[in-house]
Structure formats: structure tokens, C-alpha cells
Design a protein around this motif. Sequence first.
Motif, PDB file in Angstrom:
ATOM      1  N   VAL A  24       0.815  -1.227   0.000  1.00 50.09           N
ATOM      2  CA  VAL A  24       0.000   0.000   0.000  1.00 50.09           C
ATOM      3  C   VAL A  24       0.847   1.274   0.000  1.00 50.09           C
ATOM      4  N   ALA A  25       2.175   1.132   0.131  1.00 52.02           N
ATOM      5  CA  ALA A  25       3.037   2.306   0.324  1.00 52.02           C
ATOM      6  C   ALA A  25       2.935   3.319  -0.799  1.00 52.02           C
ATOM      7  N   ASP A  26       2.733   2.853  -2.023  1.00 51.46           N
ATOM      8  CA  ASP A  26       2.740   3.771  -3.162  1.00 51.46           C
ATOM      9  C   ASP A  26       1.384   3.892  -3.848  1.00 51.46           C
ATOM     10  N   ARG A  27       0.358   3.430  -3.163  1.00 51.83           N
ATOM     11  CA  ARG A  27      -0.992   3.647  -3.695  1.00 51.83           C
ATOM     12  C   ARG A  27      -1.420   5.070  -3.384  1.00 51.83           C
ATOM     13  N   PRO A  28      -2.079   5.737  -4.305  1.00 51.17           N
ATOM     14  CA  PRO A  28      -2.512   7.114  -4.041  1.00 51.17           C
ATOM     15  C   PRO A  28      -3.537   7.176  -2.921  1.00 51.17           C
ATOM     16  N   LEU A  29      -3.390   8.188  -2.089  1.00 49.33           N
ATOM     17  CA  LEU A  29      -4.318   8.430  -0.986  1.00 49.33           C
ATOM     18  C   LEU A  29      -5.133   9.680  -1.287  1.00 49.33           C
ATOM     19  N   ASP A  30      -6.374   9.658  -0.873  1.00 45.47           N
ATOM     20  CA  ASP A  30      -7.223  10.852  -0.964  1.00 45.47           C
ATOM     21  C   ASP A  30      -7.547  11.296   0.455  1.00 45.47           C
ATOM     22  N   LEU A  31      -6.698  12.189   1.011  1.00 42.47           N
ATOM     23  CA  LEU A  31      -6.877  12.611   2.403  1.00 42.47           C
ATOM     24  C   LEU A  31      -8.173  13.388   2.609  1.00 42.47           C
ATOM     25  N   SER A  32      -8.721  13.934   1.536  1.00 40.27           N
ATOM     26  CA  SER A  32      -9.985  14.678   1.682  1.00 40.27           C
ATOM     27  C   SER A  32     -11.125  13.754   2.085  1.00 40.27           C
ATOM     28  N   ALA A  33     -10.928  12.446   1.917  1.00 39.98           N
ATOM     29  CA  ALA A  33     -11.970  11.491   2.315  1.00 39.98           C
ATOM     30  C   ALA A  33     -11.982  11.244   3.819  1.00 39.98           C
TER      31      ALA A  33
END
Length: 609
Positions: free
Chosen positions: A280-289
Motif C-alpha cells: 500500500v506504500a505507493d498507492r494514491p491516498l485521498d486525504l480529503s476522504a
Amino acid sequence: MASQERSVLVLYGSETGNAQDIAEELGRLCQRLHFESHVEELDATDLNALLQHQLVIFVISTTGQGDMPHNSLLFWKKLLRKKLPPNCLSRLRYTCFGLGDSTYLKLDQLGAATFIDTYEADEQFPDGIDGSFIRWAEDLKKHLLEHYPPPSGLEPIPEDTILPPRWSLGPALNALSEKIQEINVSSLSINHTNATPTEPNLPPPGLLPIPAGWTATLTQNERLTPQEHWQDVRLASFDIPAHPSGERVRCVPGDCLTLYPKNFPHDVQKLIDLMDWNSVADRPLDLSACKSLPHNLYAPASCTLRDLLLNNIDITAIPRRSFLKNMSYFSSDEYHRERLLEFNMPEYMDEYFDYATRSRRSIIEVLDEFTSVKIPAERLLDVFPLIRGRDFSIANGGTSAVHPSHESSTRVDLLVAMVKYRTILRKPREGLCSRYLASLLPGATLRVSYKHVLSPIHGTANAQRPLIAMATGTGVAPVRSLIHERLTHPFPAPMIIFFGNRNRAADYFFEDEWRALAEDAAKKNSQLLVFTAFSRDQREKIYVQDLVRKEAPRLEKLIPQRAIFAVCGGSTKMADACKRAVFDPFTENGDEETRKEMLRAITWWQEIW
């Protein structure tokens, strides 16, 4: 609006993170007693919010001259408003755990009342702040159970049961739309750093999204001590251009520049391997969620877990007790779990000190020892500490802070000792910020913030008062700034510097500059004297306080002129010794009451770290 019934608000004022960590721990304590628990920094709170909770707990550290921390100043101003009715806080029930003197918190004058005695801890106490807090927290827990018991049928949540996360990355890890999944992860990371890729084992070069931050360019990163000397001390200079609005940084003595260090890629990869986060280290994150995020998380909405680890998570910090306790919940080994929990027990405080503080173990090293611990990625922000900005006193001021060719820019000098040493474990250690700063080359840009001095001792009026400065090591930085500033005023009063370090040949910072500044002072019909104490240059060690006591007759003539005394660097022990070296001879040579009255008129200013 929060319901007041069984609601506790924990407010903290913190400079180094100690008060914040204690506040978080108190929030969890109340949560286990089935209170609705809220933890906030003081400046994020309105006075009306105090009355929306059944109980309020303040955790406040002091800084400098017993000043409020910077993230408490707005709250303090609200309390001091003259138009506040005398009994406006009559419904408030509060207590306070102070890290140092917190007597300035005069809520009683506005009608508030304590529900349990307040407490002021000190590092000088036999069991330190940690030991004092554990005892006080146990008294608080007993009081709450007796006077505010949980609702009928509910027992306190056991200590071995993990609480729900305050901040979870779960929504960010799961909120991956098809569009986001198609984004090339490497380009996303480059966008986050806002720069081209750097060498594999250097921190990312991009600019952090720091609110009210400034973009600074490193122009000089010069080592002042000889290459063969045991300590690397540097003069780091930054140019900070004005904002488009025309506003620019204006240096005054006592101000600080805050640098935000970053981690090195190989340390981050080691943690990823230890925690099994590679998938999961390089999967994009959507912090707005995410429903909520820590207040001081300086990260863009779109990033990766690796980005957060490189830029935001303090993975090389000495683990606090709370971190070790959180580790225990994710251990699959019973012995590991019991050992981690022991570090939080009062009877094992000495063992915690020896294991973590004395040996300076890092979070990565502890996780490498307790290999059964696997913290879920979604718990990253809830378990790991954030990287905090490091404050450095500016070492220049007055006209010297104006860029020589661009008046819209400000030159800021920092005198920085690179933290590099070996512990009792014989392992080499480097401070996170020292290591980061050492990796930067001239031309590098970074985001910084600026802290204004809370108790200023500069300006025209103060320049007419004698200055006696006592500094050790890099503590001479604010003294240099103050001398620069005083010499911008006509006819400044006499200035005396007592400077101490180990060796004249290696540690006499700004030696040639002091001579030039003394000549400038003479041109203004003033005087600048420098007395030095180099403790290792002779068999009998000589310290700054020894020089101060030796020059007592000289100081005796200046004290009645409302002299300003500035003590910088060193330690509280050194500052106390300097104060005795000033006060004792002065009160012994004359009428005691008269002389004490004169001492009450001086300014005693300290910047100790």
C-alpha cells in the motif's frame, strides 16, 4: 455544539510536543471512563466552547521567560479582554497540569472553579515530568470515578483494550476512484514534492504546504569548526523574499526561524518493510476522504503513504510512553506485549528512561526489536508522532538582516550545532533536523515559518540600558543578533558579553566579528567588551559564571542603570549559576534591601534549550 453531559475538553499549549502528548493521553483516559473526549490546542478554541463541556482540562508548558506557548497566545488575549464580564465563566469546572509555571492561567477571576487541584510539574523533580504526570493522572482518574461515575451498567474500558482511532487513514486508503487508480504513482509523488526527483537516499526536495509559511533559499551552509573537531557547527544563511503583497520577514533579536526536516528514503523503506506496508506504500491516498486530520499535518490532499512517511511522520523520534503502549495493541507476542505495557507503569519508569531516553532509541529501532508488532497502515496518524518544526534563534538583526542587493528580501543567519553522537549503546546518532540540514546544498528551497520573540529586549529604549549577555555554544546566536540591532541606534549603552565554550581554537564563534563590532561601538561613544571562558584549554575548568563573578565590581556599576541581562544556550543549571554569580556579590556589598530593589528593576531574559 457538544453536549455538556459527560463531555471533557482537553486543551494544550505546547512548544516541543510534551504538553500535546500529555493532553492526548488525558483524552484517552477520559474516553476509557466513557466521557465524550475532545483534545484541541488552545488557540483553536473559543471561550464559549469552554462552557459547552462538563469539564475542561488544561495542559500548558512554559517557554522563555515563563511565557505562554505560541499556540496559546490568541486564547490568552481573549482571556485578557477588559469587556469580559467578571463571572462569564462561572459554569466552568476545570483543572490544569502545568509543565513549568502556569500560574498565569487566572480563570478564577472570571468565575471559574477547579474540580481537582491543579499541578505544576518540573523536569528538576526527582521523577521528572513523566513520573509526576502518572501520579497526577491516577489521582484524576480516581476523582472522576468517584464524582462523575460512568452511566449505570458501564465499566471503564480496560487498558488492554484498544480505543477507536482518533484519526484514521482508512477512508483515504479506500477512496480510490478509477480515475485516481489510473494516475502514475511516481508522477503523483513528484507532484507532492513539487520538484524533480532527487538522489535515491536524499530527502524529497519539495515545498511543504505550511500555512503562513515562507519560501526560503539556502545561500550558505558553512562549517565554522575545524574539520577535525568533534562537533560540526554551521552558519546557515537563508534568503527569504517578500510575499507578493510586499510583506517581508523582519528580523528582531529573539525571533526564531522554524525549519521542517524530512526523513531519508532508506529509513522510510525500512519502516515499510517492518510493518509489511509495501503493498500500500505507493498507492494514491485521498486525504480529503478522511473525516478529520491532525491539526499540524502539512500534506496535500493527494499523496501516498510513502509521501507521508518522508515528509510528515517522525519515525526517528525517541518513542514516548504512549507510543510504546500503542505498540502493545498490535503485538502478536505475549512477552512483547507485557514488556511494552510495563514501560507505562509507575514502578517501571526508570526502565523506560534507560530503554528509550538514556539510550536515545528511535522509533524505527524499537519496532525492529519488537518484530511481532505490525501496526495497520490506517492507524499511521493515530499512533506515530508528526514531525514538528525545529526552532532556531536568528543570529543576525538590524541592517544586517536586509539582503545586500535585494531590499525586498531578508537574510536570516542561523548558528546550528549538528547533533551527532554515540549513546551508551555505542550506536551513532544524528538529529533529524541536523541530518536534513547537512544534506542541503546552497540553492535549495524549503518552506519555513517565523516565530516572533514573546518578551522583546530590543528597541531604542532598551538600547539605552546596559546589556550583559552570558552565552555558551550556539547560544551566542541571539546575542549576536542583539548586538547588531543595538548598534543601529545612536549612543547605545555599554555592552558586555561573557562567552563560554570548550576550546578557543575550535569553538570561538565570531571571534573576528566581535573585534569589528567593538570598533563600531567605540565610534558611537559606546563600549563592547567580550570575556571568554574555554573550559578545556587548561587543567582547571573555567565557566561563564566564574567570569561573571570575577567581574562583579564592573557589573555593580551597571545594575543601578536598569541593566538587561541575557542568558542564552547552556542549560537551566548554567542559567541559575549565572544568576547567583550576579545577585550574590551585588547584595553582599551594600544595604541588602536597597540592592534587592535595584535588582527588581533589571530585566533578566533567558533563552535556554
